[in-house]
Design a protein around this motif. Structure first.
Motif, PDB file in Angstrom:
ATOM      1  N   TYR A 160      -8.415 -30.927 -29.903  1.00  0.00           N
ATOM      2  CA  TYR A 160      -9.373 -30.531 -30.670  1.00  0.00           C
ATOM      3  C   TYR A 160      -9.521 -29.202 -31.436  1.00  0.00           C
ATOM      4  N   ILE A 161      -8.456 -28.368 -31.046  1.00  0.00           N
ATOM      5  CA  ILE A 161      -8.225 -26.938 -31.654  1.00  0.00           C
ATOM      6  C   ILE A 161      -7.779 -27.205 -33.084  1.00  0.00           C
ATOM      7  N   SER A 162      -7.183 -28.188 -33.441  1.00  0.00           N
ATOM      8  CA  SER A 162      -6.761 -28.208 -34.800  1.00  0.00           C
ATOM      9  C   SER A 162      -8.113 -28.665 -35.532  1.00  0.00           C
ATOM     10  N   GLU A 163      -8.874 -29.568 -35.256  1.00  0.00           N
ATOM     11  CA  GLU A 163     -10.194 -29.718 -35.912  1.00  0.00           C
ATOM     12  C   GLU A 163     -11.052 -28.592 -36.275  1.00  0.00           C
ATOM     13  N   CYS A 164     -11.004 -27.810 -35.111  1.00  0.00           N
ATOM     14  CA  CYS A 164     -11.889 -26.654 -35.054  1.00  0.00           C
ATOM     15  C   CYS A 164     -11.420 -25.615 -36.043  1.00  0.00           C
ATOM     16  N   ILE A 165     -10.159 -25.513 -36.010  1.00  0.00           N
ATOM     17  CA  ILE A 165      -9.357 -24.324 -37.226  1.00  0.00           C
ATOM     18  C   ILE A 165      -9.631 -24.988 -38.506  1.00  0.00           C
ATOM     19  N   GLU A 166      -9.321 -26.118 -38.526  1.00  0.00           N
ATOM     20  CA  GLU A 166      -9.557 -26.840 -40.059  1.00  0.00           C
ATOM     21  C   GLU A 166     -10.988 -26.690 -40.458  1.00  0.00           C
ATOM     22  N   SER A 167     -11.944 -26.766 -39.812  1.00  0.00           N
ATOM     23  CA  SER A 167     -13.568 -26.390 -40.119  1.00  0.00           C
ATOM     24  C   SER A 167     -13.695 -24.930 -40.468  1.00  0.00           C
ATOM     25  N   LEU A 200     -10.964 -23.117 -41.644  1.00  0.00           N
ATOM     26  CA  LEU A 200     -10.454 -22.948 -43.010  1.00  0.00           C
ATOM     27  C   LEU A 200     -11.126 -23.411 -44.173  1.00  0.00           C
ATOM     28  N   ALA A 201     -12.042 -24.672 -43.945  1.00  0.00           N
ATOM     29  CA  ALA A 201     -12.517 -25.270 -44.979  1.00  0.00           C
ATOM     30  C   ALA A 201     -13.866 -24.448 -45.312  1.00  0.00           C
ATOM     31  N   LEU A 233     -13.161 -13.878 -44.377  1.00  0.00           N
ATOM     32  CA  LEU A 233     -12.922 -14.162 -42.581  1.00  0.00           C
ATOM     33  C   LEU A 233     -11.749 -13.494 -41.873  1.00  0.00           C
ATOM     34  N   GLU A 234     -12.030 -13.362 -40.912  1.00  0.00           N
ATOM     35  CA  GLU A 234     -10.827 -13.074 -39.955  1.00  0.00           C
ATOM     36  C   GLU A 234     -11.109 -13.858 -38.713  1.00  0.00           C
ATOM     37  N   ILE A 235      -9.855 -14.539 -38.068  1.00  0.00           N
ATOM     38  CA  ILE A 235     -10.234 -15.598 -37.044  1.00  0.00           C
ATOM     39  C   ILE A 235      -9.573 -15.065 -35.640  1.00  0.00           C
ATOM     40  N   ILE A 236     -10.107 -15.031 -34.802  1.00  0.00           N
ATOM     41  CA  ILE A 236      -9.513 -14.497 -33.575  1.00  0.00           C
ATOM     42  C   ILE A 236      -9.415 -15.382 -32.416  1.00  0.00           C
ATOM     43  N   CYS A 237      -8.103 -16.102 -32.277  1.00  0.00           N
ATOM     44  CA  CYS A 237      -7.996 -17.307 -31.062  1.00  0.00           C
ATOM     45  C   CYS A 237      -7.674 -16.731 -29.898  1.00  0.00           C
ATOM     46  N   VAL A 238      -8.493 -16.937 -28.901  1.00  0.00           N
ATOM     47  CA  VAL A 238      -8.113 -15.892 -27.423  1.00  0.00           C
ATOM     48  C   VAL A 238      -7.718 -17.262 -26.517  1.00  0.00           C
ATOM     49  N   ASN A 239      -6.428 -17.112 -26.237  1.00  0.00           N
ATOM     50  CA  ASN A 239      -6.022 -18.148 -25.447  1.00  0.00           C
ATOM     51  C   ASN A 239      -6.395 -17.927 -23.895  1.00  0.00           C
ATOM     52  N   LEU A 244      -0.745 -20.571 -42.422  1.00  0.00           N
ATOM     53  CA  LEU A 244      -1.452 -21.427 -43.422  1.00  0.00           C
ATOM     54  C   LEU A 244      -2.745 -20.484 -43.659  1.00  0.00           C
ATOM     55  N   PHE A 245      -3.002 -19.853 -42.681  1.00  0.00           N
ATOM     56  CA  PHE A 245      -4.208 -18.950 -42.805  1.00  0.00           C
ATOM     57  C   PHE A 245      -3.705 -17.741 -43.948  1.00  0.00           C
ATOM     58  N   ALA A 246      -2.558 -17.345 -43.379  1.00  0.00           N
ATOM     59  CA  ALA A 246      -2.020 -15.941 -44.360  1.00  0.00           C
ATOM     60  C   ALA A 246      -1.854 -16.408 -45.747  1.00  0.00           C
ATOM     61  N   ASP A 247      -1.402 -17.585 -46.071  1.00  0.00           N
ATOM     62  CA  ASP A 247      -1.190 -18.066 -47.354  1.00  0.00           C
ATOM     63  C   ASP A 247      -2.591 -18.419 -48.095  1.00  0.00           C
ATOM     64  N   LYS A 248      -3.572 -18.515 -47.460  1.00  0.00           N
ATOM     65  CA  LYS A 248      -5.146 -18.247 -47.969  1.00  0.00           C
ATOM     66  C   LYS A 248      -5.643 -16.881 -48.203  1.00  0.00           C
ATOM     67  N   GLY A 249      -4.893 -15.979 -47.501  1.00  0.00           N
ATOM     68  CA  GLY A 249      -5.371 -14.490 -47.521  1.00  0.00           C
ATOM     69  C   GLY A 249      -6.065 -14.246 -46.347  1.00  0.00           C
ATOM     70  N   TYR A 250      -6.412 -15.187 -45.563  1.00  0.00           N
ATOM     71  CA  TYR A 250      -7.278 -15.141 -44.240  1.00  0.00           C
ATOM     72  C   TYR A 250      -6.327 -14.396 -43.286  1.00  0.00           C
ATOM     73  N   GLU A 251      -6.692 -13.783 -42.097  1.00  0.00           N
ATOM     74  CA  GLU A 251      -6.075 -13.267 -40.928  1.00  0.00           C
ATOM     75  C   GLU A 251      -6.342 -14.194 -39.644  1.00  0.00           C
TER      76      GLU A 251
END
Length: 90
Positions: free
Chosen positions: A18-25, A27-28, A34-40, A57-64
């Motif tokens: 599910y993580i890709s769907e979460c991250i895609e949402s 990014l969309a 925005l800054e996104i912090i994923c904690v494994n 991909l986030f870096a390409d959009k200017g997000y971290e």
């Protein structure tokens, strides 16, 4: 006028399906500061590999996208860890 930086904390524990769907949402989103912090949180599946693929991909959009790995502490522990890395206002 620049909008305030918003930090999004994503606890990651055995969510490889599910993580890709979460991250895609995230990014969309149309909000651009925005800054996104994923904690494994000690996940033993392929979640880490899936999240790592998104970092450029986030870096390409200017997000971290920050990725933090820790021993399992539960969802609350993952959120508390993520709060230490948030630099946003909200």
């Amino acid at each position: 006028m620049q909008k305030g930086l918003i930090g999004v904390i994503v606890p990651v524990y055995k969510v490889e399906k599910y993580i890709s769907e979460c991250i895609e949402s995230i990014l969309a989103q149309t909000y651009s500061n925005l800054e996104i912090i994923c904690v494994n949180d000690g996940s033993t599946d392929q979640s880490e590999n899936r999240v790592s693929k998104w970092i450029p991909l986030f870096a390409d959009k200017g997000y971290e996208l920050k990725y933090i790995k820790q021993e399992n502490q539960g969802p609350g522990g993952a959120i508390n860890t993520g709060l230490k890395y948030v630099s946003g206002e909200y």
